[in-house]
Design a protein around this motif. Structure first.
Motif, PDB file in Angstrom:
ATOM      1  N   LYS A 114       0.818  -1.206   0.042  1.00  0.00           N
ATOM      2  CA  LYS A 114       0.135  -0.190   0.172  1.00  0.00           C
ATOM      3  C   LYS A 114       0.795   1.154   0.065  1.00  0.00           C
ATOM      4  CE  LYS A 114      -4.112  -2.053   2.229  1.00  0.00           C
ATOM      5  NZ  LYS A 114      -4.922  -1.865   1.159  1.00  0.00           N
ATOM      6  N   GLY A 115       0.331   2.233  -0.237  1.00  0.00           N
ATOM      7  CA  GLY A 115       0.982   3.729  -0.290  1.00  0.00           C
ATOM      8  C   GLY A 115       1.211   4.167   1.105  1.00  0.00           C
ATOM      9  N   ASP A 116       1.779   5.414   0.977  1.00  0.00           N
ATOM     10  CA  ASP A 116       1.821   6.173   2.289  1.00  0.00           C
ATOM     11  C   ASP A 116       0.841   7.130   2.402  1.00  0.00           C
ATOM     12  OD1 ASP A 116       4.175   4.736   2.864  1.00  0.00           O
ATOM     13  OD2 ASP A 116       5.690   6.513   2.850  1.00  0.00           O
ATOM     14  N   GLN A 117       0.236   7.631   3.749  1.00  0.00           N
ATOM     15  CA  GLN A 117      -0.698   8.439   3.782  1.00  0.00           C
ATOM     16  C   GLN A 117      -0.405   9.794   4.491  1.00  0.00           C
ATOM     17  OE1 GLN A 117      -3.753   6.577   5.802  1.00  0.00           O
ATOM     18  NE2 GLN A 117      -4.207   5.151   4.007  1.00  0.00           N
ATOM     19  N   ILE A 118      -0.973  10.763   4.219  1.00  0.00           N
ATOM     20  CA  ILE A 118      -1.000  12.252   5.015  1.00  0.00           C
ATOM     21  C   ILE A 118      -2.541  12.172   5.617  1.00  0.00           C
ATOM     22  CG2 ILE A 118      -0.995  14.662   5.049  1.00  0.00           C
ATOM     23  CD1 ILE A 118       1.722  13.228   4.468  1.00  0.00           C
ATOM     24  N   VAL A 119      -2.573  12.123   6.912  1.00  0.00           N
ATOM     25  CA  VAL A 119      -3.851  12.267   7.688  1.00  0.00           C
ATOM     26  C   VAL A 119      -3.947  13.568   8.504  1.00  0.00           C
ATOM     27  CG1 VAL A 119      -3.946   9.602   7.610  1.00  0.00           C
ATOM     28  CG2 VAL A 119      -3.000  10.854   9.790  1.00  0.00           C
ATOM     29  N   SER A 120      -5.150  14.082   8.653  1.00  0.00           N
ATOM     30  CA  SER A 120      -5.535  15.056   9.580  1.00  0.00           C
ATOM     31  C   SER A 120      -6.197  14.391  10.644  1.00  0.00           C
ATOM     32  CB  SER A 120      -6.372  16.283   8.965  1.00  0.00           C
ATOM     33  OG  SER A 120      -6.776  17.328   9.840  1.00  0.00           O
ATOM     34  N   VAL A 121      -5.806  14.812  11.998  1.00  0.00           N
ATOM     35  CA  VAL A 121      -6.425  14.348  13.234  1.00  0.00           C
ATOM     36  C   VAL A 121      -6.954  15.542  13.873  1.00  0.00           C
ATOM     37  CG1 VAL A 121      -6.199  13.084  15.361  1.00  0.00           C
ATOM     38  CG2 VAL A 121      -4.565  12.575  13.290  1.00  0.00           C
ATOM     39  N   ASN A 122      -8.228  15.245  14.347  1.00  0.00           N
ATOM     40  CA  ASN A 122      -8.999  16.192  15.007  1.00  0.00           C
ATOM     41  C   ASN A 122      -8.620  16.405  16.472  1.00  0.00           C
ATOM     42  OD1 ASN A 122     -11.488  17.000  16.808  1.00  0.00           O
ATOM     43  ND2 ASN A 122     -11.941  17.966  14.702  1.00  0.00           N
ATOM     44  N   GLY A 123      -8.240  17.518  16.750  1.00  0.00           N
ATOM     45  CA  GLY A 123      -7.598  17.935  18.165  1.00  0.00           C
ATOM     46  C   GLY A 123      -8.286  17.555  19.260  1.00  0.00           C
ATOM     47  N   GLY A 124      -9.644  17.632  18.947  1.00  0.00           N
ATOM     48  CA  GLY A 124     -10.596  17.219  19.923  1.00  0.00           C
ATOM     49  C   GLY A 124     -10.926  15.532  20.134  1.00  0.00           C
ATOM     50  N   SER A 125     -11.495  15.162  18.911  1.00  0.00           N
ATOM     51  CA  SER A 125     -12.240  13.899  18.772  1.00  0.00           C
ATOM     52  C   SER A 125     -10.993  12.878  18.628  1.00  0.00           C
ATOM     53  CB  SER A 125     -13.362  13.917  17.833  1.00  0.00           C
ATOM     54  OG  SER A 125     -13.056  14.225  16.419  1.00  0.00           O
ATOM     55  N   LEU A 126     -10.019  13.161  17.925  1.00  0.00           N
ATOM     56  CA  LEU A 126      -9.041  12.317  17.649  1.00  0.00           C
ATOM     57  C   LEU A 126      -9.546  11.670  16.277  1.00  0.00           C
ATOM     58  CD1 LEU A 126      -7.355  11.026  21.056  1.00  0.00           C
ATOM     59  CD2 LEU A 126      -7.015  13.066  19.537  1.00  0.00           C
ATOM     60  N   LYS A 127     -10.555  12.150  15.450  1.00  0.00           N
ATOM     61  CA  LYS A 127     -10.908  11.395  14.351  1.00  0.00           C
ATOM     62  C   LYS A 127      -9.869  11.585  13.212  1.00  0.00           C
ATOM     63  CE  LYS A 127     -14.391  11.237  10.996  1.00  0.00           C
ATOM     64  NZ  LYS A 127     -15.679  11.816  10.264  1.00  0.00           N
ATOM     65  N   GLN A 128      -9.370  10.603  12.635  1.00  0.00           N
ATOM     66  CA  GLN A 128      -8.428  10.797  11.339  1.00  0.00           C
ATOM     67  C   GLN A 128      -9.164  10.830  10.231  1.00  0.00           C
ATOM     68  OE1 GLN A 128      -5.249   7.891  11.461  1.00  0.00           O
ATOM     69  NE2 GLN A 128      -5.635   7.239  13.708  1.00  0.00           N
ATOM     70  N   THR A 129      -8.700  11.748   9.353  1.00  0.00           N
ATOM     71  CA  THR A 129      -9.238  12.001   8.047  1.00  0.00           C
ATOM     72  C   THR A 129      -8.094  11.786   7.007  1.00  0.00           C
ATOM     73  OG1 THR A 129     -10.950  13.411   8.811  1.00  0.00           O
ATOM     74  CG2 THR A 129     -10.627  13.403   6.575  1.00  0.00           C
ATOM     75  N   THR A 130      -8.009  11.044   6.070  1.00  0.00           N
ATOM     76  CA  THR A 130      -6.971  10.831   5.041  1.00  0.00           C
ATOM     77  C   THR A 130      -6.981  11.799   4.118  1.00  0.00           C
ATOM     78  OG1 THR A 130      -7.220   8.406   5.133  1.00  0.00           O
ATOM     79  CG2 THR A 130      -5.977   9.298   3.358  1.00  0.00           C
ATOM     80  N   LEU A 131      -5.920  12.705   3.975  1.00  0.00           N
ATOM     81  CA  LEU A 131      -5.985  13.889   2.944  1.00  0.00           C
ATOM     82  C   LEU A 131      -5.323  13.332   1.359  1.00  0.00           C
ATOM     83  CD1 LEU A 131      -4.742  16.732   5.412  1.00  0.00           C
ATOM     84  CD2 LEU A 131      -6.976  16.316   4.717  1.00  0.00           C
ATOM     85  N   LEU A 132      -4.371  12.485   1.868  1.00  0.00           N
ATOM     86  CA  LEU A 132      -3.604  11.957   0.440  1.00  0.00           C
ATOM     87  C   LEU A 132      -2.989  10.681   0.851  1.00  0.00           C
ATOM     88  CD1 LEU A 132      -1.139  14.094  -1.664  1.00  0.00           C
ATOM     89  CD2 LEU A 132      -0.135  11.823  -0.649  1.00  0.00           C
ATOM     90  N   GLU A 133      -2.740   9.744  -0.486  1.00  0.00           N
ATOM     91  CA  GLU A 133      -2.364   8.521  -0.289  1.00  0.00           C
ATOM     92  C   GLU A 133      -1.510   8.339  -1.599  1.00  0.00           C
ATOM     93  OE1 GLU A 133      -3.127   3.820   0.738  1.00  0.00           O
ATOM     94  OE2 GLU A 133      -4.848   5.155   0.311  1.00  0.00           O
ATOM     95  N   THR A 134      -0.267   7.844  -1.574  1.00  0.00           N
ATOM     96  CA  THR A 134       0.738   7.815  -2.565  1.00  0.00           C
ATOM     97  C   THR A 134       0.319   6.672  -3.337  1.00  0.00           C
ATOM     98  OG1 THR A 134       2.260   6.727  -1.184  1.00  0.00           O
ATOM     99  CG2 THR A 134       2.359   9.173  -1.395  1.00  0.00           C
ATOM    100  N   PRO A 135       0.940   6.395  -4.418  1.00  0.00           N
ATOM    101  CA  PRO A 135       0.533   5.228  -5.240  1.00  0.00           C
ATOM    102  C   PRO A 135       1.084   3.945  -4.556  1.00  0.00           C
ATOM    103  CG  PRO A 135       1.259   6.825  -6.755  1.00  0.00           C
ATOM    104  CD  PRO A 135       1.221   7.475  -5.457  1.00  0.00           C
TER     105      PRO A 135
END
Length: 620
Positions: A547-568
């Motif tokens: 799989k590729g590597d990812q950039i994620v954003s983590v909400n500072g309160g809920s700690l929910k992770q959101t994928t922003l980008l995934e490399t090939p």
């Protein structure tokens, strides 16, 4: 005579793969990727850097053997210190807490303690080439084995990248790893994050692309390197319109979407330091050696300071500092409040107006010197007084325009190698005993008046951050924001399939205790923080072999992770990324674009192997 600019970087073939330039024969590719190993090995990481080596100044005396750090039973490390070079407020440390070091932090892993044996890897790196890259089952590529000993010489901070500095007197903070459309009004901090309430963190500015699957934007080929030589290409900057990357004896500006060359700025020699910040009008600073290296590749002293505009490539000014008829060598630069400060040399620090190059202060013959500086929202100096073996250090908040000291915190005796992790709030790390793998086994948080809030112990081998020796702002994989210290744990067994994983945990800056926050990397992934985006944490996740590597954003309160980008996830892309060693690469992310850059380049390990100084990925 300056070198001509390199040819435009090779554009990736259809499908986002990697390969040699079109005018060179393609390397044969295997019919199919090898099957994954039955058990994924632990991914070795490079050891912490030790700052850029200088050839000019004489070396300092060796470190003291014993006695470095806290004594076994400190009488009271925060008791009244000897007066320093600057007056201190009454009782600068405030009322002494019942336990000045605080209670031991809670188990950052929760109920399950990770098994021992997966501490920071040793310097030994396997020399055989591997197909995979990253972590969670990927082996490090053999190209890394060649340059790993050099990487420790210049490790640029993961998340180091670009910090926007306000033209006001440190009023607007930014330690971003990427460009900021608003010229620094938004906090995109890699260490100086908005503190805020832990339950009401301000929302970040990064938005989720419509398609997070990223394609290859471009790859910048490395310059030719002779046997046994290692070239410095340290320095990356990113604005809305330009990705700038240092090459050998020059800086080149590229179109961030295509990789086309926009401009080339010749330098006196190879780069040896740079400011990660960009001012609101697009100015930054790079340090370079006094001359080009000879045929043997021998280093020149790092004496030249050059300010330039990132969008246009125009040189604004170039200076050196002379003390006692000799040019002073520096190793690091930072920008805050319209001031560029340079340090890391043997003679002390200097500062210039970032626009005009006017000297604001420079080294003086004295028993007290500024070791180095950290910038961004505010300018913090590490100040040293005393003879060798009897040094006393002070962390100072200083006025960027005048250099006057606003307040100072006297570091307990016996501690040195001080690294500033954040300037707002002021947070710094030290090695409290023998030199550690992380470079910072204790972190001190200060309040806005310079008084100690708490000391946070980070047991060596339990965490995966890296702080360089002899670099004031040289920490990577450790981030301050939301009133917390975010730090990745060491890798450990992730489950039944024996894949490796880790998590990011947080400590309160006010109490020193674990906040209970736990950001899991997920099955077969490992994670480390890059920077703050408002109250959100931007993190890099290294993927498994398939799989590729990812950039994620983590909400500072809920700690929910959101994928922003995934490399090939293709083999050639994974191999190219693994050669960058993401944890020590110059990693810049913003607005759906990720750029990874190397600090050093050497001759390819295998004949015909493609080596790159930078890779660009984009999601739409």
């Amino acid at each position: 005579m300056t070198q001509p600019p390199p040819p435009p970087p090779h554009q990736p073939p259809q499908g986002g793969g990697f390969g040699p330039p079109a005018d060179q024969p393609q390397q044969p590719q295997p019919a199919q990727a090898p099957q994954p190993p039955a058990q994924a090995p632990h991914t070795p990481q490079p050891p912490p850097g030790y700052g850029y080596p200088q050839a000019g100044p004489p070396p300092q005396p060796p470190q003291q053997p014993a006695g470095y750090g806290y004594p076994a039973q400190p009488p009271n490390p925060y008791a009244q210190q000897q007066p320093g070079a600057h007056p201190q407020p009454n009782n600068p440390y405030g009322a002494a807490p019942q336990n000045p070091y605080g209670a031991a932090p809670q188990n950052p892993y929760g109920a399950q303690q990770p098994p021992p044996g997966y501490g920071y890897p040793q310097a030994t790196v396997p020399m055989q080439a591997q197909a995979g890259g990253g972590s969670g089952g990927k082996k490090i590529n053999a190209q890394v084995a060649i340059i790993v000993s050099a990487v420790v010489a210049i490790a640029l901070i993961v998340g180091g990248g670009v910090w926007y500095a306000s033209s006001d007197d440190g009023a607007k903070d930014d330690t971003a790893t990427s460009g900021d459309k608003n010229g620094g009004d938004k906090d995109k901090n890699g260490g100086d994050g908005a503190q805020g309430d832990e339950g009401a963190a301000p929302k970040g500015s990064e938005r989720v692309p419509a398609d997070t699957a990223a394609g290859v934007l471009f790859q910048i080929p490395a310059p030719p390197v002779k046997d046994e030589q290692i070239h410095s290409v340290a320095g990356s900057w990113l604005t809305d319109s330009v990705y700038a990357k240092s090459g050998v004896n020059q800086v080149t500006g590229y179109d961030p979407d295509t990789g086309g060359t926009k401009w080339t700025l010749p330098l006196t020699g190879q780069t040896c330091g740079y400011a990660r910040q960009i001012t609101g009008d697009g100015t930054t600073v790079v340090l370079s050696e006094a001359a080009k290296r000879n045929a043997k590749g021998e280093h020149e002293p790092c004496t030249q300071i050059t300010a330039f505009n990132v969008d246009s490539g125009k040189k604004l000014w170039s200076k050196s500092v002379t003390v006692s008829d000799a040019e002073v060598a520096f190793a690091e630069a930072t920008i805050s409040g319209g001031t560029v400060a340079v340090g890391g040399g043997y003679s002390g620090g200097a500062a210039f107006d970032v626009t005009t190059g006017k000297v604001l202060w420079q080294p003086k013959v004295s028993n007290c010197t500024d070791v180095g500086y950290a910038g961004g929202a505010r300018l913090v100096a590490v100040h040293k007084c005393g003879d060798y073996g009897n040094e006393k250090y002070e962390v100072q908040l200083i006025d960027p325009k005048t250099g006057s000291v606003k307040w100072g915190y006297k570091v307990p005796d016996g501690l040195e190698n001080i690294k500033v992790i954040s300037t707002q709030p002021v947070v710094f790390g030290v090695d409290s005993a023998d030199i550690t793998a992380s470079g910072a086994s204790d972190v001190f948080s200060l309040d806005d008046s310079g008084k100690l809030l708490y000391k946070i112990p980070l047991e060596d081998g339990e965490y995966n951050h890296r702080c360089e020796i002899a670099r004031t702002d040289g920490c990577g994989g450790i981030v301050v924001g939301n009133g917390k210290l975010y730090v990745p744990t060491k890798e450990h067994d992730g489950g039944a399939d024996s894949r490796m994983t880790n998590e990011i945990v947080a400590f309160s800056l006010e109490t020193g205790k674990s906040t209970g926050d736990r950001i899991d990397a997920g099955d077969r992934y490992t994670v480390f923080p890059l920077r703050m985006d408002g109250g959100d944490l931007v993190a890099y996740k290294e993927g498994p072999y398939d799989k590729g590597d990812q950039i994620v954003s983590v909400n500072g309160g809920s700690l929910k992770q959101t994928t922003l980008l995934e490399t090939p996830g293709t083999r050639d892309v994974r191999d190219a990324i693994s050669r960058m060693v993401p944890r020590s690469a110059e990693a810049l992310y913003t607005d759906g674009r990720l750029f990874l850059g190397k600090n050093l380049v050497s001759k390819p390990y295998t004949k015909g192997e493609e080596v790159y100084t930078a890779l660009g990925f984009g999601a739409k």
